[in-house]
Design a protein around this motif. Sequence first.
Motif, PDB file in Angstrom:
ATOM      1  N   MET A   1     -37.848 -31.963  17.122  1.00 16.50           N
ATOM      2  CA  MET A   1     -37.313 -30.890  16.494  1.00 16.50           C
ATOM      3  C   MET A   1     -36.499 -31.580  15.418  1.00 16.50           C
ATOM      4  SD  MET A   1     -37.619 -28.208  16.051  1.00 16.50           S
ATOM      5  CE  MET A   1     -36.692 -26.716  16.306  1.00 16.50           C
ATOM      6  N   PHE A   2     -35.500 -32.806  15.444  1.00 20.09           N
ATOM      7  CA  PHE A   2     -34.722 -32.755  14.950  1.00 20.09           C
ATOM      8  C   PHE A   2     -35.477 -34.100  13.381  1.00 20.09           C
ATOM      9  CE2 PHE A   2     -31.473 -36.521  13.024  1.00 20.09           C
ATOM     10  CZ  PHE A   2     -30.031 -34.976  13.274  1.00 20.09           C
ATOM     11  N   LYS A   3     -35.928 -34.066  13.732  1.00 19.18           N
ATOM     12  CA  LYS A   3     -36.941 -34.885  12.342  1.00 19.18           C
ATOM     13  C   LYS A   3     -36.625 -33.196  11.222  1.00 19.18           C
ATOM     14  CE  LYS A   3     -41.271 -36.610  11.629  1.00 19.18           C
ATOM     15  NZ  LYS A   3     -42.560 -37.193  12.568  1.00 19.18           N
ATOM     16  N   VAL A   4     -37.338 -32.455  12.078  1.00 20.90           N
ATOM     17  CA  VAL A   4     -37.700 -31.289  11.008  1.00 20.90           C
ATOM     18  C   VAL A   4     -36.219 -30.969  10.450  1.00 20.90           C
ATOM     19  CG1 VAL A   4     -37.898 -29.212  10.853  1.00 20.90           C
ATOM     20  CG2 VAL A   4     -39.499 -30.420  12.102  1.00 20.90           C
ATOM     21  N   PHE A   5     -34.862 -30.419  10.542  1.00 23.24           N
ATOM     22  CA  PHE A   5     -33.934 -30.617  10.259  1.00 23.24           C
ATOM     23  C   PHE A   5     -33.318 -31.476   9.430  1.00 23.24           C
ATOM     24  CE2 PHE A   5     -33.921 -27.381  13.912  1.00 23.24           C
ATOM     25  CZ  PHE A   5     -33.265 -26.255  13.477  1.00 23.24           C
ATOM     26  N   THR A   6     -33.606 -32.615   9.626  1.00 22.66           N
ATOM     27  CA  THR A   6     -33.610 -33.706   8.383  1.00 22.66           C
ATOM     28  C   THR A   6     -35.122 -34.153   6.772  1.00 22.66           C
ATOM     29  OG1 THR A   6     -34.687 -35.440   9.747  1.00 22.66           O
ATOM     30  CG2 THR A   6     -32.986 -35.662  10.211  1.00 22.66           C
ATOM     31  N   THR A   7     -35.593 -33.381   7.358  1.00 20.86           N
ATOM     32  CA  THR A   7     -36.528 -33.924   6.251  1.00 20.86           C
ATOM     33  C   THR A   7     -36.356 -32.268   4.869  1.00 20.86           C
ATOM     34  OG1 THR A   7     -37.956 -32.106   6.886  1.00 20.86           O
ATOM     35  CG2 THR A   7     -38.553 -34.689   7.243  1.00 20.86           C
ATOM     36  N   MET A   8     -35.784 -30.759   5.788  1.00 22.16           N
ATOM     37  CA  MET A   8     -35.107 -29.945   4.995  1.00 22.16           C
ATOM     38  C   MET A   8     -34.023 -29.677   4.543  1.00 22.16           C
ATOM     39  SD  MET A   8     -38.231 -27.642   6.105  1.00 22.16           S
ATOM     40  CE  MET A   8     -36.945 -26.258   4.452  1.00 22.16           C
ATOM     41  N   PRO A   9     -32.829 -30.864   4.228  1.00 21.76           N
ATOM     42  CA  PRO A   9     -32.044 -31.136   3.498  1.00 21.76           C
ATOM     43  C   PRO A   9     -32.827 -31.652   2.200  1.00 21.76           C
ATOM     44  CG  PRO A   9     -31.356 -31.310   5.316  1.00 21.76           C
ATOM     45  CD  PRO A   9     -32.731 -31.188   6.032  1.00 21.76           C
ATOM     46  N   HIS A  10     -33.602 -32.794   2.695  1.00 18.23           N
ATOM     47  CA  HIS A  10     -34.242 -33.887   1.230  1.00 18.23           C
ATOM     48  C   HIS A  10     -34.586 -33.123   0.201  1.00 18.23           C
ATOM     49  CE1 HIS A  10     -36.303 -36.241  -0.448  1.00 18.23           C
ATOM     50  NE2 HIS A  10     -37.485 -35.847  -0.224  1.00 18.23           N
ATOM     51  N   VAL A  11     -35.727 -32.476   1.002  1.00 23.44           N
ATOM     52  CA  VAL A  11     -36.463 -30.814   0.487  1.00 23.44           C
ATOM     53  C   VAL A  11     -35.444 -29.540  -1.040  1.00 23.44           C
ATOM     54  CG1 VAL A  11     -38.135 -29.018   0.229  1.00 23.44           C
ATOM     55  CG2 VAL A  11     -38.241 -30.980   1.501  1.00 23.44           C
ATOM     56  N   MET A  12     -34.684 -29.134  -0.042  1.00 23.75           N
ATOM     57  CA  MET A  12     -33.864 -28.409  -0.493  1.00 23.75           C
ATOM     58  C   MET A  12     -32.765 -29.136  -1.992  1.00 23.75           C
ATOM     59  SD  MET A  12     -30.874 -26.418   1.683  1.00 23.75           S
ATOM     60  CE  MET A  12     -29.443 -27.674   2.224  1.00 23.75           C
ATOM     61  N   PHE A  13     -32.138 -30.014  -1.355  1.00 27.23           N
ATOM     62  CA  PHE A  13     -30.788 -30.755  -2.230  1.00 27.23           C
ATOM     63  C   PHE A  13     -32.220 -31.189  -3.403  1.00 27.23           C
ATOM     64  CE2 PHE A  13     -28.267 -31.394   0.998  1.00 27.23           C
ATOM     65  CZ  PHE A  13     -27.006 -30.587   0.728  1.00 27.23           C
ATOM     66  N   GLY A  14     -33.883 -31.373  -3.342  1.00 27.25           N
ATOM     67  CA  GLY A  14     -34.447 -32.048  -3.580  1.00 27.25           C
ATOM     68  C   GLY A  14     -34.471 -30.740  -5.433  1.00 27.25           C
ATOM     69  N   VAL A  15     -34.720 -29.643  -4.343  1.00 33.31           N
ATOM     70  CA  VAL A  15     -35.253 -28.387  -5.408  1.00 33.31           C
ATOM     71  C   VAL A  15     -33.978 -27.782  -6.125  1.00 33.31           C
ATOM     72  CG1 VAL A  15     -35.867 -25.917  -4.457  1.00 33.31           C
ATOM     73  CG2 VAL A  15     -36.850 -27.592  -3.924  1.00 33.31           C
ATOM     74  N   TRP A  16     -32.897 -28.017  -5.319  1.00 31.52           N
ATOM     75  CA  TRP A  16     -31.492 -27.531  -6.433  1.00 31.52           C
ATOM     76  C   TRP A  16     -30.955 -28.096  -7.679  1.00 31.52           C
ATOM     77  CZ3 TRP A  16     -27.953 -26.939  -1.193  1.00 31.52           C
ATOM     78  CH2 TRP A  16     -28.061 -25.668  -0.855  1.00 31.52           C
ATOM     79  N   GLY A  17     -31.287 -29.535  -6.910  1.00 28.39           N
ATOM     80  CA  GLY A  17     -31.521 -30.611  -8.201  1.00 28.39           C
ATOM     81  C   GLY A  17     -32.101 -30.832 -10.179  1.00 28.39           C
ATOM     82  N   ILE A  18     -33.571 -30.026  -9.126  1.00 30.71           N
ATOM     83  CA  ILE A  18     -34.940 -29.404 -10.555  1.00 30.71           C
ATOM     84  C   ILE A  18     -34.140 -28.489 -11.230  1.00 30.71           C
ATOM     85  CG2 ILE A  18     -36.523 -28.745 -10.329  1.00 30.71           C
ATOM     86  CD1 ILE A  18     -38.136 -29.949  -8.314  1.00 30.71           C
ATOM     87  N   ILE A  19     -33.502 -27.339 -10.019  1.00 34.12           N
ATOM     88  CA  ILE A  19     -32.963 -25.534 -10.886  1.00 34.12           C
ATOM     89  C   ILE A  19     -32.106 -26.388 -11.554  1.00 34.12           C
ATOM     90  CG2 ILE A  19     -31.464 -23.936  -9.974  1.00 34.12           C
ATOM     91  CD1 ILE A  19     -33.898 -23.595  -7.792  1.00 34.12           C
ATOM     92  N   MET A  20     -30.915 -27.440 -11.122  1.00 38.59           N
ATOM     93  CA  MET A  20     -29.809 -27.539 -12.209  1.00 38.59           C
ATOM     94  C   MET A  20     -30.238 -27.706 -13.640  1.00 38.59           C
ATOM     95  SD  MET A  20     -27.021 -26.668 -10.920  1.00 38.59           S
ATOM     96  CE  MET A  20     -28.223 -24.463  -9.425  1.00 38.59           C
ATOM     97  N   ALA A  21     -31.484 -28.844 -13.348  1.00 36.67           N
ATOM     98  CA  ALA A  21     -31.514 -29.677 -14.375  1.00 36.67           C
ATOM     99  C   ALA A  21     -32.460 -28.566 -15.758  1.00 36.67           C
ATOM    100  CB  ALA A  21     -33.227 -30.461 -14.402  1.00 36.67           C
ATOM    101  N   VAL A  22     -33.143 -27.629 -14.724  1.00 35.10           N
ATOM    102  CA  VAL A  22     -33.844 -26.936 -15.417  1.00 35.10           C
ATOM    103  C   VAL A  22     -32.600 -25.690 -16.293  1.00 35.10           C
ATOM    104  CG1 VAL A  22     -34.488 -23.943 -15.159  1.00 35.10           C
ATOM    105  CG2 VAL A  22     -35.748 -26.327 -14.410  1.00 35.10           C
ATOM    106  N   TRP A  23     -31.534 -24.989 -16.008  1.00 40.41           N
ATOM    107  CA  TRP A  23     -30.482 -25.185 -16.015  1.00 40.41           C
ATOM    108  C   TRP A  23     -29.475 -25.856 -17.061  1.00 40.41           C
ATOM    109  CZ3 TRP A  23     -25.835 -22.200 -12.597  1.00 40.41           C
ATOM    110  CH2 TRP A  23     -25.147 -21.872 -13.515  1.00 40.41           C
ATOM    111  N   ALA A  24     -29.534 -26.687 -17.032  1.00 39.41           N
ATOM    112  CA  ALA A  24     -28.551 -27.619 -17.717  1.00 39.41           C
ATOM    113  C   ALA A  24     -30.128 -27.724 -19.463  1.00 39.41           C
ATOM    114  CB  ALA A  24     -28.863 -29.333 -17.803  1.00 39.41           C
ATOM    115  N   LEU A  25     -31.217 -27.698 -19.227  1.00 38.64           N
ATOM    116  CA  LEU A  25     -31.927 -27.291 -19.790  1.00 38.64           C
ATOM    117  C   LEU A  25     -32.024 -26.324 -21.117  1.00 38.64           C
ATOM    118  CD1 LEU A  25     -34.682 -28.232 -21.758  1.00 38.64           C
ATOM    119  CD2 LEU A  25     -35.957 -27.661 -20.296  1.00 38.64           C
TER     120      LEU A  25
END
Length: 157
Positions: A1-25
């Motif tokens: 179960m802990f494995k799931v909670f470690t992959t979700m922040p990986h995806v979540m922060f990646g998406v937030w990074g993309i959103i911030m790059a779009v905003w910067a654009l």
Amino acid sequence: MFKVFTTMPHVMFGVWGIIMAVWALVELLNVNEKNIKRLRIVSVLSSVFIWISYIVGGWWYWVYYGAQDVGDKFIIKAGSFPAAHAFFMEAKEHIFFILLLASMVLPIIAYNDKLIGNKHIQKLAISVAIISIVLGFGMEGMGSMITKGVKLGLLGQ
């Protein structure tokens, strides 16, 4: 179960990074004195979020992905979609570093005092933002293919 909670922040922060790059654009397309502060903030946030995604994903990769005989790598390779590892994970492991570097370059350009009024620097910043966005979406797509490989491997067991 802990494995799931470690992959979700990986995806979540990646998406937030993309959103911030779009905003910067968006800010870069009409950069001026009024929006330069926002541009600088979101470019730094994009880099920070991409770095956090890298650190969390790297930790997950080190601890869980390659775990002998039980890690996702072995599940994928034994399943019906081994290309999820052989192509998508291998590509992600190497292409990601370009995204990491681009995410660090964007704030450096955004903090250049000559950005406003210099079309060449603006075009460079726009290009770096677009590269970050395209590679970020590519990472997300490859990650989904890797997840699909794990699911198919588990279905075959």
